[in-house]
Scaffold this active site. Structure first.
Site, PDB file in Angstrom:
ATOM      1  N   SER A  70      33.519  45.991  58.894  1.00  0.00           N
ATOM      2  CA  SER A  70      32.200  46.629  58.756  1.00  0.00           C
ATOM      3  C   SER A  70      32.224  48.126  58.441  1.00  0.00           C
ATOM      4  CB  SER A  70      31.371  46.399  60.016  1.00  0.00           C
ATOM      5  OG  SER A  70      30.921  45.077  60.022  1.00  0.00           O
ATOM      6  N   ASN A 267      42.819  46.730  70.347  1.00  0.00           N
ATOM      7  CA  ASN A 267      41.440  47.133  70.021  1.00  0.00           C
ATOM      8  C   ASN A 267      40.451  46.302  70.861  1.00  0.00           C
ATOM      9  OD1 ASN A 267      41.828  44.656  68.764  1.00  0.00           O
ATOM     10  ND2 ASN A 267      40.308  45.143  67.232  1.00  0.00           N
ATOM     11  N   CYS A 269      38.371  43.738  70.515  1.00  0.00           N
ATOM     12  CA  CYS A 269      38.308  42.258  70.581  1.00  0.00           C
ATOM     13  C   CYS A 269      39.679  41.615  70.709  1.00  0.00           C
ATOM     14  CB  CYS A 269      37.539  41.730  69.383  1.00  0.00           C
ATOM     15  SG  CYS A 269      35.837  42.339  69.361  1.00  0.00           S
ATOM     16  N   GLU A 271      42.471  41.549  68.843  1.00  0.00           N
ATOM     17  CA  GLU A 271      43.300  41.027  67.751  1.00  0.00           C
ATOM     18  C   GLU A 271      44.289  42.042  67.197  1.00  0.00           C
ATOM     19  OE1 GLU A 271      40.125  41.727  67.633  1.00  0.00           O
ATOM     20  OE2 GLU A 271      39.515  42.553  65.688  1.00  0.00           O
TER      21      GLU A 271
HETATM   22  N1  UDP Z   1      33.912  46.342  66.470  1.00  0.00           N
HETATM   23  C1  UDP Z   1      33.188  47.382  67.030  1.00  0.00           C
HETATM   24  N2  UDP Z   1      31.869  47.188  67.358  1.00  0.00           N
HETATM   25  C2  UDP Z   1      31.239  46.023  67.169  1.00  0.00           C
HETATM   26  C3  UDP Z   1      31.972  44.945  66.617  1.00  0.00           C
HETATM   27  C4  UDP Z   1      33.298  45.140  66.270  1.00  0.00           C
HETATM   28  O1  UDP Z   1      33.716  48.457  67.238  1.00  0.00           O
HETATM   29  O2  UDP Z   1      30.031  45.917  67.487  1.00  0.00           O
HETATM   30  C5  UDP Z   1      35.336  46.547  66.084  1.00  0.00           C
HETATM   31  C6  UDP Z   1      36.307  46.085  67.142  1.00  0.00           C
HETATM   32  O3  UDP Z   1      37.496  46.848  67.080  1.00  0.00           O
HETATM   33  C7  UDP Z   1      36.594  44.662  66.707  1.00  0.00           C
HETATM   34  C8  UDP Z   1      36.675  44.838  65.209  1.00  0.00           C
HETATM   35  O4  UDP Z   1      35.650  45.793  64.935  1.00  0.00           O
HETATM   36  O5  UDP Z   1      37.753  44.191  67.299  1.00  0.00           O
HETATM   37  C9  UDP Z   1      36.473  43.624  64.393  1.00  0.00           C
HETATM   38  O6  UDP Z   1      35.327  42.910  64.833  1.00  0.00           O
HETATM   39  P1  UDP Z   1      34.539  41.940  63.842  1.00  0.00           P
HETATM   40  O7  UDP Z   1      35.540  41.237  62.982  1.00  0.00           O
HETATM   41  O8  UDP Z   1      33.597  41.105  64.634  1.00  0.00           O
HETATM   42  O9  UDP Z   1      33.688  42.982  62.973  1.00  0.00           O
HETATM   43  P2  UDP Z   1      32.947  42.867  61.570  1.00  0.00           P
HETATM   44  O10 UDP Z   1      33.867  43.518  60.569  1.00  0.00           O
HETATM   45  O11 UDP Z   1      32.630  41.438  61.272  1.00  0.00           O
HETATM   46  O12 UDP Z   1      31.707  43.676  61.769  1.00  0.00           O
END
Ligand code: UDP
Length: 565
Positions: A70, A267, A269, A271
């Site tokens: 994101s 981190n 979550c 992973e």
């Molecule tokens: N993460 C974060 N805040 C959020 C969701 C995710 O900081 O609200 C970070 C966190 O390090 C997590 C990583 O982004 O382990 C990946 O999460 P995810 O794949 O769900 O994120 P996306 O890229 O889909 O938003």
């Protein structure tokens, strides 16, 4: 470009650029163009093919076959643009240390990243504080301060603060840590995990005691019975989902750059294990988009892996880092984490049930292919651009080892938001339900599994009544009029046995450099013994960590789907 209704809602609310009045000022096409253009800027450091790669990146992203984490989608092209999702910061055992790290964490959270910390170096509660002649308040008390600070920092205005808090199993305050989240008000912005050592697992196996260590003195601080502590862990996890476990010695045995530091946290979550001050950019391939005519299109997948690896490596060069120490570390190891989403969808498209032996075999086959292809791509980049600067002294610094551009290439992320944008199942999770309502931002989204809908129509068992029933139940188990093979194919998370969840996690872990995000879902009626069995099985099967969640159990914290409140 085919974006689902839900994807558009999420993009409009959080990802598309807005003007000062909050009006959306770019289309999804323009958004993908912005990401491709600004990441391809990095190509200018190495050659004159920036335009070519910009087009390749644009094509890969806009077809939703691959999405970066994101922060890259939100911030690419902005100034400053922080593009990484994962960070780990060290917490030193001193007031300046604790509060400097809190400040740094605030900067990371604001930029859209999530931070992990180990609090294991902090002296235990009631230990001496020489400078003031007082007594220490202990790691958990400082975690509460971090939690409160996170409450007030909105991540770049777009994400909730996400933290991982880790404590070693041999820290004297371990019992307080294990119990802290039983109070729903505590540490709501934290996922917490115990760093489990081999010595502890050995003591647990032998039903013996293990030693606690005061991190300030390095001396023994008493002994606890491993089994009693395990009972406390299981009781908390059964009740709240926390703490998870991180097998810290296993993590460090797989550390590709031991000369650059050792792992103490992951981190938020789980992973991505990282060294202190290290960051990682993640990206996920949409596996559902790589099935053609009922088979996996490995040629296309291989091509996409290569472009994705190049994209993620470029991201490191155009990233604006929140701290110089993080920039040095990330540019030293150049870790990237390419993973997958849409795995459950891929299995449906191939007609394989998630908990079938064939699915575990295929998981290994697919992930092995991606790992090998990503290493090949990283080697090719190393020829062009050089190996990662910390290569000397790394595990790859040996004869017959690949000369890589990136110390790691693979990670399986939760893809909480990415999977909504790409309209596929998240990460490697099974389908959670076939139809459900969920709240994203302020609106209620209704999701019906598109493959199930299509199959129901094609095979002639579709009816409005049947769908209403599926909506009500979320799964097919008790629904009449559905062929049993369809019920088997669309088994949802809570119908799948915990050991099969773990088997899937272990299958992907085998070919993943970093770790695998997976929630071991248990039905509400699950017993504490089921949690205990799952935790032990994860260790036995070679997983790097484990998170369980019992349906309906309270969890007042961020979950995998942190973007959907
Ligand atoms: N993460 C974060 N805040 C959020 C969701 C995710 O900081 O609200 C970070 C966190 O390090 C997590 C990583 O982004 O382990 C990946 O999460 P995810 O794949 O769900 O994120 P996306 O890229 O889909 O938003």
């Amino acid at each position: 470009m085919e974006l689902s209704e839900n994807a558009l809602k999420v993009l409009r609310a959080r990802y598309l650029l807005k003007d000062e009045q909050g009006r959306v000022i770019e289309s999804p096409r323009e958004m993908f163009g912005r990401i491709a253009r600004s990441v391809a800027e990095a190509e200018k450091f190495y050659g004159d093919r920036a335009c070519y790669w910009e087009e390749r990146f644009y094509e890969l992203l806009s077809s939703l076959r691959f999405l970066p984490n994101s922060p890259t989608i939100m911030n690419a092209g902005k100034s400053p643009g922080q593009l990484a999702a994962c960070f780990v910061l060290p917490v030193e055992d001193s007031m300046p240390g604790i509060f400097d790290t809190l400040k740094n964490a605030a900067l990371i959270l604001q930029s859209g990243g999530g931070t992990g910390f180990s609090f294991s170096r902090l002296r235990p509660k009631a230990d001496i504080v020489r400078s003031t002649g007082g007594i220490a308040s202990g790691p958990v008390s400082f975690m509460k301060i971090y939690n409160t600070a996170t409450d007030v920092i909105k991540q770049g205005g777009a994400r909730r603060g996400a933290n991982m808090g880790i404590l070693r199993i041999d820290h004297p305050d371990v019992l307080e840590f294990i119990r802290v989240k039983r109070d729903a008000k505590e540490l709501a912005n934290f996922n917490i995990s115990l760093a489990i050592t081999d010595a502890y697992m050995e003591a647990l196996r032998a039903d013996g005691e293990y030693q606690l260590v005061n991190p300030r003195t390095g001396k023994s601080a008493g002994r606890l019975r491993a089994g009693e502590v395990f009972g406390e862990i299981v009781a908390s996890a059964w009740e709240t989902g926390d703490p998870g476990l991180v097998f810290i010695d296993r993590l460090n045995r797989a550390n590709p750059t031991p000369a650059a530091g050792s792992f103490e946290s992951t981190n938020p979550c789980g992973e991505q294990p990282l060294l202190p001050y290290e960051a990682c950019v993640l990206g996920s391939l949409n596996l559902a988009a790589h099935v053609k005519g009922g088979v996996i299109d490995y040629d296309a997948l291989g091509r996409d892996v290569a472009v994705a690896v190049r994209f993620l490596d470029d991201t490191i060069d155009v990233n604006s880092y929140p701290l110089p120490a993080i920039e040095r570390m990330h540019k030293g190891n150049r870790k990237i984490g390419l993973g997958v989403m849409g795995w459950a969808d891929m299995l449906v498209l191939l007609g394989i049930p998630y908990d079938h032996e064939k699915a575990f075999r295929l998981a290994r086959e697919v992930m092995r292919f991606i790992r090998d292809a990503s290493r090949e791509a990283s080697c090719a980049l190393a020829k062009e651009r050089g190996v990662f600067p910390n290569f000397a002294g790394s595990i790859y610094d040996a004869p017959h080892m690949p000369r890589l551009r990136n110390a790691t290439t693979t990670t399986i992320a939760p893809t909480g938001t990415l999977s909504t944008i790409a309209d596929c199942s998240s990460g490697i999770e099974p389908l959670f339900a076939l139809a459900y309502k969920r709240f994203v931002l302020d609106s209620e989204l209704v999701e019906i599994n598109k493959y199930f809908l299509q199959m129901a129509k094609e095979q002639g068992f579709y009816s409005v009544e049947l769908f209403q029933e599926v909506m009500r139940r979320g799964n097919l188990r008790q629904v009449k009029g559905i062929p049993s093979r369809v019920k088997r194919l669309f088994r949802t998370a809570l119908e799948i046995l915990p050991e099969h969840h773990i088997e899937m996690q272990a299958a992907f872990q085998e070919y993943t450099d970093n770790a695998v995000s997976k929630t071991i879902n248990l039905p509400n009626r699950a017993k504490k013994e089921d949690v205990a069995r799952a935790y032990l099985l994860a260790y036995e099967k070679g997983c790097k960590g484990i998170t369980v969640f019992r349906y309906g159990a309270r969890r007042g914290t961020l979950v995998k789907f942190a973007d959907t409140d």
